[in-house]
Enzyme design. Structure first.
Site, mmCIF file in Angstrom:
data_model
loop_
_atom_site.group_PDB
_atom_site.id
_atom_site.type_symbol
_atom_site.label_atom_id
_atom_site.label_comp_id
_atom_site.label_asym_id
_atom_site.label_seq_id
_atom_site.Cartn_x
_atom_site.Cartn_y
_atom_site.Cartn_z
ATOM 1 N N ARG A 20 -2.351 30.115 42.178
ATOM 2 C CA ARG A 20 -2.989 29.585 40.978
ATOM 3 C C ARG A 20 -2.610 30.469 39.798
ATOM 4 O O ARG A 20 -2.242 31.629 39.956
ATOM 5 C CB ARG A 20 -4.509 29.571 41.148
ATOM 6 N N LYS A 45 -10.343 31.876 44.177
ATOM 7 C CA LYS A 45 -11.252 30.838 43.708
ATOM 8 C C LYS A 45 -12.294 30.465 44.763
ATOM 9 O O LYS A 45 -13.446 30.215 44.440
ATOM 10 C CB LYS A 45 -10.450 29.601 43.301
ATOM 11 N N HIS A 118 -0.109 24.290 37.699
ATOM 12 C CA HIS A 118 -0.559 23.423 38.793
ATOM 13 C C HIS A 118 0.538 22.449 39.224
ATOM 14 O O HIS A 118 0.565 22.004 40.373
ATOM 15 C CB HIS A 118 -1.829 22.676 38.415
ATOM 16 N N ARG A 121 2.305 24.155 42.012
ATOM 17 C CA ARG A 121 1.413 24.203 43.178
ATOM 18 C C ARG A 121 1.399 22.848 43.884
ATOM 19 O O ARG A 121 1.516 22.759 45.102
ATOM 20 C CB ARG A 121 0.014 24.609 42.694
ATOM 21 N N HIS A 144 -7.238 26.520 50.420
ATOM 22 C CA HIS A 144 -8.349 25.576 50.380
ATOM 23 C C HIS A 144 -9.312 25.850 51.532
ATOM 24 O O HIS A 144 -8.879 26.092 52.659
ATOM 25 C CB HIS A 144 -7.848 24.138 50.497
#
Length: 173
Positions: A20, A45, A118, A121, A144
């Site tokens: 990120r 995150k 992004h 990504r 994630h």
């Protein structure tokens, strides 16, 4: 140029590890374990630490920047601004602008106007899915917590969508 060396390292981090914007801006010297060839990101995150592989190519590009392109500055962050005031990036705009500059220069088409970090990504996740990686593998690479978050990338698996597509009524193409 020093800017070009920095930008190349940043773009490779984004494109090959799916980092990120924040992860790149806050990457510190202590996060890279050269002996183990890994990058150890502290809480990201999702509030979990991540360990990512550091390829030889990526390692060499980062070393080139640190030794030949990075201004002498006491900041612990690897990537810094080169123009006054030199120092750490203070917002996500700087990384976004780097990505936008090269995307525009190369004439790379983007979806819905997305040209920031992004984009790279998402492109990595799409490439992984289209190459046969599982959603779990993609989720692990992107950090994630939930597979549902990664499932958005399955919709772009055009290679494998053919396998599950229903025939049109009447055999039309």
């Amino acid at each position: 140029s020093p800017d070009g060396m920095r930008d190349k390292a940043i773009l490779l981090l984004l494109a090959t590890l799916g980092l990120r914007n924040y992860d790149v801006r806050t990457l510190e010297f202590r996060h890279i374990d050269w002996r183990e060839s890994v990058i150890r990101l502290p809480k990201t995150k999702n509030m979990r630490a991540r360990v990512l592989p550091l390829s030889q190519e990526l390692g060499e590009v980062i070393v080139d920047y640190i030794t030949c392109g990075r201004p002498n500055h006491p900041a612990q962050f690897i990537f810094i601004r080169h123009k006054a005031p030199a120092g750490p990036f203070t917002s996500s705009t700087a990384i976004t602008n780097i990505v936008q500059r090269y995307v525009t220069r190369l004439g790379i088409p983007t979806w819905a106007g997305h040209r920031g970090s992004h984009l790279l990504r998402h492109s990595l996740a799409t490439k992984m899915i289209n190459s046969g990686s599982s959603l779990k593998d993609v989720a692990d690479m992107l950090g994630h917590l939930h597979i549902d978050t990664t499932a958005i990338y399955a919709k772009v698996d055009t290679v494998h969508l053919v396998d599950v597509a229903l025939p049109l009524p009447g055999g039309a193409i």
